[in-house]
Write an enzyme that holds these catalytic residues in place. Sequence first.
Site, short mmCIF file in Angstrom:
data_model
loop_
_atom_site.label_atom_id
_atom_site.label_comp_id
_atom_site.label_asym_id
_atom_site.label_seq_id
_atom_site.Cartn_x
_atom_site.Cartn_y
_atom_site.Cartn_z
N TYR A 130 63.52 -13.15 30.14
CA TYR A 130 64.21 -11.93 29.72
C TYR A 130 63.55 -11.36 28.46
CZ TYR A 130 68.02 -8.81 28.39
OH TYR A 130 68.76 -7.70 28.04
N SER A 164 66.26 -4.68 24.16
CA SER A 164 67.09 -5.74 23.60
C SER A 164 66.45 -6.29 22.34
CB SER A 164 67.25 -6.87 24.63
OG SER A 164 67.84 -8.01 24.05
#
Length: 237
Positions: free
Chosen positions: A159, A143
Amino acid sequence: MRAFITGANRGLGLELTRQYLERGDQVFAASRHPAEATELQQLHQQYADRLVLLPLDVTNDASIAAAVQAVSAVTDALDVLINNAGVYPHAGSSDAHQRLGQLTHNDAIEAMQVNAVGPLLVSQALLPLLRAGHKGRILSISSGQGSLTWKATGDPYHYSASKAALNMYMRSLAAEIGNQGLISVLVDPGWMRTGMGGDAATQDPADSARGIIRLAEQLHAEENGSFVTWQGQPVPW
């Protein structure tokens, strides 16, 4: 083409599974509870000869070993592994669990186990099958949140950190497997409209999946260890 996809029951993983099957490839689709994955089961009815559904918990060593054994019973090689399974603790909720003041040990450990350690251990377990395949490739779904260069916010702490850890694990793996004819790359799939990304996201998972499959097809040895977008553009570490 023989592809192994984790987190195949929804979102990007489901779309990758569908598109590989539509191309005529063989897919090993792994998820924690395949019997409850309605859309995967529908695909299995349609492509029973080429789709193998596997239970897999990437945080459990015995589950990983059982999945490898199940694949080995069907084929002696894999060409592509897509480490797609991931979690975003409290995704879509209105609470602030990944913000300063609300951070917990359990949320941090869950993110690290599923998003970083799990993909590494799945890759390690499948390396013999990938070595036996055609230009074995490992694509791990990272990501832009895992980019230290791009990081300009606090939230989401866990995250972001887990994806940065994934990047290091797979960069390390690339350094070891490159001389074995294998390739490991990290892919930013974009901000997708999925259960994790939410409805406000701009990216259709089908487009990301299409780009990732194309990327897997075109990977060259010199790209081993790189971090790129689903369109093949470099992402800063």
